[in-house]
Design an enzyme around this catalytic site. Structure first.
Site, short mmCIF file in Angstrom:
data_model
loop_
_atom_site.label_atom_id
_atom_site.label_comp_id
_atom_site.label_asym_id
_atom_site.label_seq_id
_atom_site.Cartn_x
_atom_site.Cartn_y
_atom_site.Cartn_z
N ASN A 7 0.82 -1.15 -0.08
CA ASN A 7 0.07 -0.13 -0.06
C ASN A 7 0.87 1.01 -0.18
O ASN A 7 1.56 1.69 0.95
CB ASN A 7 -0.75 -0.10 1.23
CG ASN A 7 -1.63 1.01 1.39
OD1 ASN A 7 -1.57 2.01 0.68
ND2 ASN A 7 -2.73 1.01 2.31
N ARG A 90 -2.86 -1.77 -3.46
CA ARG A 90 -4.09 -0.95 -3.07
C ARG A 90 -3.84 -0.04 -4.11
O ARG A 90 -3.05 0.79 -3.97
CB ARG A 90 -4.04 -0.77 -1.48
CG ARG A 90 -5.29 0.33 -1.27
CD ARG A 90 -4.96 1.27 -0.13
NE ARG A 90 -6.35 2.22 -0.18
CZ ARG A 90 -6.24 3.04 0.54
NH1 ARG A 90 -5.13 3.61 1.25
NH2 ARG A 90 -7.04 3.96 0.61
N HIS A 179 -12.86 3.57 0.11
CA HIS A 179 -12.97 2.60 1.53
C HIS A 179 -13.61 1.37 0.85
O HIS A 179 -14.22 0.56 1.69
CB HIS A 179 -13.73 3.18 2.58
CG HIS A 179 -12.94 4.21 3.26
ND1 HIS A 179 -13.77 5.15 3.86
CD2 HIS A 179 -11.84 4.32 3.58
CE1 HIS A 179 -12.97 5.76 4.56
NE2 HIS A 179 -11.64 5.60 4.19
N ARG A 240 -11.74 16.25 7.47
CA ARG A 240 -12.53 16.66 6.45
C ARG A 240 -13.85 17.21 6.74
O ARG A 240 -14.58 16.54 7.76
CB ARG A 240 -12.81 15.58 5.43
CG ARG A 240 -11.22 15.09 4.86
CD ARG A 240 -11.71 14.19 3.64
NE ARG A 240 -10.23 13.38 3.37
CZ ARG A 240 -10.12 12.24 3.24
NH1 ARG A 240 -11.13 11.48 3.80
NH2 ARG A 240 -8.97 11.71 2.94
N GLU A 366 -8.42 -4.86 5.37
CA GLU A 366 -8.07 -4.62 3.87
C GLU A 366 -7.17 -5.29 3.35
O GLU A 366 -7.20 -5.92 2.04
CB GLU A 366 -8.05 -3.08 3.54
CG GLU A 366 -9.33 -2.32 3.87
CD GLU A 366 -9.13 -0.89 4.15
OE1 GLU A 366 -9.28 -0.08 3.20
OE2 GLU A 366 -8.67 -0.34 5.35
#
Ligand code: ADP
Length: 382
Positions: A7, A90, A179, A240, A366
Site C-alpha cells: 500500500n 492497493r 473505502h 475533512r 483490507e
C-alpha cells in the site's frame, strides 16, 4: 502460497506478507518518510520488531528495502524472493473501468495513470510501487485492488450529481465512493457471522477511521455510499468537512481571498472534528475534551454530536434506500474501539431501525482482502 500486499502512499509504503493457505501474516511493516530526511523502516515478524534508520530516496528504494527485510536472515519471513507468488497493490482510483480487482498489465497501468487525474495524491505512488515491484520482483504477477471498484454497482440515480450532464461525460464527474475494500470485507464477514448469504442481506457498513464513509450494501452490492467524486463528501471526518452547501466554498474563497488549493486545504485538512472542536482530529482527544468544562468542552461536544448525527441520519437514509436493513456494521479505528458510540447510536435509533436489525462491530482487514483477491486472480492465470 505467499502473497505480498503493498500500500504505497506519497511518502510511505506499507506491506504485509501473507500465507494465503491459512491467512497467516508472516511479516508486516512500513517504510516511512520516503524521499525525506529521517526515512525509517519498521518491520515486524510476530513479536520480533525492528526499527531502522534508512536512506530512502524514492519508492523503488523503498520496495527494495522491503524485499530485503522480508528475506533477511535474522528478521525475515522467507528465504528467497522467489517464494513470493503474487503481489497485491492497493490502488485508490479505478474510475468506471475497474469494477473488480484486476491483473496488472501494461493496459491496466495506462488506465491507472489516466485516473491519476481523479486521485492525484494517491494513484501516482501506487504506480511507482507497481513499477518498482515489476523490476525488483521480475516476473511475479501483480494485481491491483481498487478502493472505488466495490461501489461501481451503484445505480445512476445514486452516483450522478445534479450538474449539467456534459460534465459527467467530459470529466467523469460523479460519485465514485472510496473505502470499497473495507466495506466489502466487513459485508462478507457479516454474512459469515450471521450465517446468511450476502444475497439475502441488507447491510449498512460504517467505516469510521480518520476518513469516514458509509455504504448501503444490498444483496452484496454497494447501492449507495457517502464519499463522492473525492473522499471529501459525506460524514464529518477527522479533518475533512464532509457535506456542505457548495456555495460556502465560493463565498469563503471571496471573503478570505483563497485560491482553489487553499480552500481545498481548509476543507480537507483543517475541518471536520479538528476544525469544529479546535482540539484534535482524534476521537480520543475529542471525547476527553468534551468531558471537561468551558468553551473548549462545548466545541468538542458540538464536534461529537455532529459526528453522531450525520451517521444516524445516513442510517435512516440507507434504510429507506434499501427498503430495510438487517445489520449495521461498524469498523476502522473509531468504529472498532468505541462501544459507547455504537450503544448511543443503537439507542437513538431504536424506534427507527427494525428491532431484529443487528448492530455489529467487525474489525476491517483490507490487506487480507487484497491478498485473497490477488490469490484468486493469479490462481486463474497460472
Ligand atoms: P486511518 O483512517 O488513518 O487508518 P484509523 O482507522 O486508525 O485511521 O482511525 C483513527 C481514529 O480511530 C482516531 O479518531 C482515533 O481516535 C480512533 N481510535 C483508534 N484507536 C482507538 C482506541 N483504542 N480507542 C478509541 N478510539 C480509537
Amino acid at each position: 502460497m505467499i502473497i505480498l500486499v503493498i500500500n504505497c502512499g506519497s511518502s510511505s509504503a506499507k506491506y504485509q506478507l501473507f500465507d494465503v493457505s491459512d491467512h497467516r501474516v508472516l511479516a508486516r511493516g512500513v517504510v516511512e518518510r520516503i524521499g525525506q530526511a529521517g526515512s525509517q523502516l519498521k518491520h515486524q515478524r510476530g513479536e520480533d520488531v525492528i526499527r531502522r534508520k534508512i536512506l530512502c530516496s524514492d519508492h523503488y528504494v523503498a520496495i527494495n528495502i522491503i524485499v530485503t527485510a522480508l528475506t533477511d536472515r535474522r528478521h525475515g519471513a522467507i528465504k528467497t524472493r522467489d517464494q513470493i507468488s503474487g503481489i497485491g497493490h492497493r490502488v485508490v482510483h479505478g474510475g468506471e473501468e475497474f469494477k473488480t480487482s484486476t491483473l496488472v498489465t501494461p493496459r491496466v497501468i495506462r488506465s491507472i495513470e489516466k485516473y491519476s487525474e481523479l486521485a492525484p495524491l494517491h494513484n501516482p505512488p501506487a504506480l511507482l510501487g507497481i513499477r518498482a515491484c515489476a523490476k525488483i520482483l521480475k516476473g511475479v504477477s501483480q494485481v491491483a485492488v481498487f478502493d472505488t471498484s466495490f461501489h461501481q454497482t451503484m445505480p445512476a440515480k445514486a452516483f450522478l450529481y445534479g450538474l449539467p450532464f456534459k460534465y459527467y461525460k467530459l470529466y467523469g464527474i460523479r460519485k465514485y465512493g472510496f473505502h470499497g475494500t473495507s466495506h466489502r470485507f466487513v459485508a462478507e464477514e457479516a454474512s459469515r457471522l450471521l450465517k446468511r448469504p450476502l444475497r439475502d442481506l441488507k447491510l449498512i457498513t460504517c467505516h469510521l477511521g480518520n476518513g469516514c464513509s458509509m455504504a448501503a450494501v444490498d444483496s452484496g452490492r454497494s447501492v449507495d455510499t457517502t464519499m463522492g467524486f473525492t473522499p471529501l463528501e459525506g460524514l464529518l471526518m477527522g479533518t475533512r468537512s464532509g457535506d456542505l452547501d457548495p456555495a460556502v466554498v465560493f463565498y469563503m474563497m471571496e471573503k478570505e481571498n483563497l485560491s482553489a488549493e487553499q480552500i481545498s486545504d481548509v476543507l480537507n485538512k483543517q475541518s471536520g472534528l479538528l476544525g469544529v472542536s479546535g482540539v484534535s482530529n482524534d476521537m480520543r482527544d475529542i471525547r476527553a475534551a468534551a468531558a471537561g468544562k468551558g468553551e473548549r468542552a462545548k466545541r468538542a461536544k458540538h464536534a461529537l454530536e455532529m459526528f453522531i448525527y450525520r451517521i444516524e441520519k445516513c442510517i435512516g437514509a440507507y434504510h429507506a434506500a434499501m427498503g430495510g436493513v438487517d445489520a449495521i456494521i461498524f469498523t476502522a479505528g473509531i468504529g472498532e474501539n468505541n462501544p459507547w458510540l455504537i450503544k448511543r447510536i443503537s439507542q437513538d435509533l431504536r424506534k427507527v431501525v427494525p428491532p431484529r436489525a443487528k448492530f455489529m462491530v467487525i474489525p476491517t482487514n483490507e490487506e487480507l482482502l487484497i491478498a485473497r483477491d490477488t490469490y484468486n486472480i493469479i490462481k486463474g492465470v497460472k
